[in-house]
Design a protein around this motif. Structure first.
Motif, mmCIF file in Angstrom:
data_model
loop_
_atom_site.group_PDB
_atom_site.id
_atom_site.type_symbol
_atom_site.label_atom_id
_atom_site.label_comp_id
_atom_site.label_asym_id
_atom_site.label_seq_id
_atom_site.Cartn_x
_atom_site.Cartn_y
_atom_site.Cartn_z
ATOM 1 N N GLY A 1 0.798 -1.221 0.000
ATOM 2 C CA GLY A 1 0.000 0.000 0.000
ATOM 3 C C GLY A 1 0.826 1.263 0.000
ATOM 4 O O GLY A 1 0.432 2.272 -0.581
ATOM 5 N N ALA A 2 1.995 1.225 0.646
ATOM 6 C CA ALA A 2 2.845 2.415 0.686
ATOM 7 C C ALA A 2 3.636 2.593 -0.607
ATOM 8 O O ALA A 2 4.153 3.663 -0.869
ATOM 9 N N ARG A 3 3.740 1.549 -1.406
ATOM 10 C CA ARG A 3 4.543 1.610 -2.633
ATOM 11 C C ARG A 3 3.711 1.871 -3.883
ATOM 12 O O ARG A 3 4.237 2.393 -4.852
ATOM 13 N N LEU A 4 2.445 1.482 -3.881
ATOM 14 C CA LEU A 4 1.609 1.613 -5.066
ATOM 15 C C LEU A 4 0.512 2.646 -4.854
ATOM 16 O O LEU A 4 -0.131 2.667 -3.803
ATOM 17 N N ALA A 5 0.315 3.471 -5.853
ATOM 18 C CA ALA A 5 -0.764 4.454 -5.812
ATOM 19 C C ALA A 5 -2.083 3.755 -6.154
ATOM 20 O O ALA A 5 -2.090 2.737 -6.862
ATOM 21 N N PRO A 6 -3.187 4.291 -5.673
ATOM 22 C CA PRO A 6 -4.485 3.678 -5.995
ATOM 23 C C PRO A 6 -4.756 3.609 -7.500
ATOM 24 O O PRO A 6 -5.344 2.640 -7.985
ATOM 25 N N TRP A 7 -4.325 4.600 -8.259
ATOM 26 C CA TRP A 7 -4.560 4.563 -9.711
ATOM 27 C C TRP A 7 -3.768 3.428 -10.353
ATOM 28 O O TRP A 7 -4.210 2.858 -11.341
ATOM 29 N N GLN A 8 -2.585 3.098 -9.799
ATOM 30 C CA GLN A 8 -1.802 1.992 -10.346
ATOM 31 C C GLN A 8 -2.514 0.659 -10.145
ATOM 32 O O GLN A 8 -2.523 -0.189 -11.037
ATOM 33 N N LEU B 1 5.095 -2.666 -9.341
ATOM 34 C CA LEU B 1 5.742 -3.102 -8.111
ATOM 35 C C LEU B 1 7.261 -3.097 -8.261
ATOM 36 O O LEU B 1 7.978 -2.594 -7.390
ATOM 37 N N ALA B 2 7.754 -3.643 -9.361
ATOM 38 C CA ALA B 2 9.205 -3.664 -9.599
ATOM 39 C C ALA B 2 9.755 -2.249 -9.721
ATOM 40 O O ALA B 2 10.841 -1.940 -9.202
ATOM 41 N N LEU B 3 9.024 -1.372 -10.387
ATOM 42 C CA LEU B 3 9.454 0.008 -10.534
ATOM 43 C C LEU B 3 9.553 0.701 -9.178
ATOM 44 O O LEU B 3 10.470 1.495 -8.948
ATOM 45 N N SER B 4 8.657 0.371 -8.268
ATOM 46 C CA SER B 4 8.697 0.998 -6.947
ATOM 47 C C SER B 4 9.916 0.567 -6.144
ATOM 48 O O SER B 4 10.382 1.293 -5.275
ATOM 49 N N TYR B 5 10.470 -0.610 -6.434
ATOM 50 C CA TYR B 5 11.664 -1.081 -5.738
ATOM 51 C C TYR B 5 12.952 -0.678 -6.462
ATOM 52 O O TYR B 5 13.935 -0.321 -5.833
ATOM 53 N N LEU B 6 12.937 -0.759 -7.794
ATOM 54 C CA LEU B 6 14.165 -0.514 -8.552
ATOM 55 C C LEU B 6 14.429 0.961 -8.794
ATOM 56 O O LEU B 6 15.581 1.375 -8.896
#
Length: 138
Positions: free
Chosen positions: A59-66, A124-129
């Motif tokens: 939830g902290a890494r992904l926006a609701p629109w994503q 998800l990968a973009l939020s980590y990388l």
């Protein structure tokens, strides 16, 4: 014992209805019906997973629109699978479905399912990388 898939065309149909069922039906309607049934269930489970993981664990890494953008193709995939099942059942009863979308649904269902799942994993990968880019997207 016959190992082939069961036939879904009724033997007690009038000639006109049986002709319609053989002209419009899929080559293997039993396999297509089972495929659509499985994909409808898998789509619902995946949709629940995307929404649950997107709200809780990530939830902290992904926006609701994503989450919405990733969930939409999966939901459409499930709806097309249900429509394909309905078309096949109507054909097997000797009725002509209004849209007969089962042939195109065989191609669209896995494509949309893969698109939605791939988008979720890409976000998800973009939020980590690349956390800076992912933060700008939020």
């Amino acid at each position: 014992m016959d190992d082939g898939p069961p036939t879904l065309v009724r033997a007690d149909l009038p000639d006109a209805a049986a002709d319609l069922a053989t002209r419009v039906r899929l080559p293997e309607p039993a396999l297509a019906y089972d495929y659509f049934k499985s994909m409808a269930s898998v789509s619902v489970a995946t949709l629940g997973g995307i929404l649950t993981l997107g709200e809780t664990v990530f939830g902290a890494r992904l926006a609701p629109w994503q989450m919405g953008v990733a969930a939409l193709p999966v939901a459409i995939s499930g709806l097309l699978a249900i429509q394909g099942k309905t078309d096949i059942m109507q054909l097997c009863q000797g009725l002509k479905p209004p849209l007969n979308s089962s042939r195109i649904a065989l191609r669209l269902v896995p494509s949309l399912y893969g698109l939605g799942l791939g988008m979720f994993l890409a976000f998800l990968a973009l939020s980590y990388l690349a956390p800076g880019i992912a933060a700008d997207l939020r």
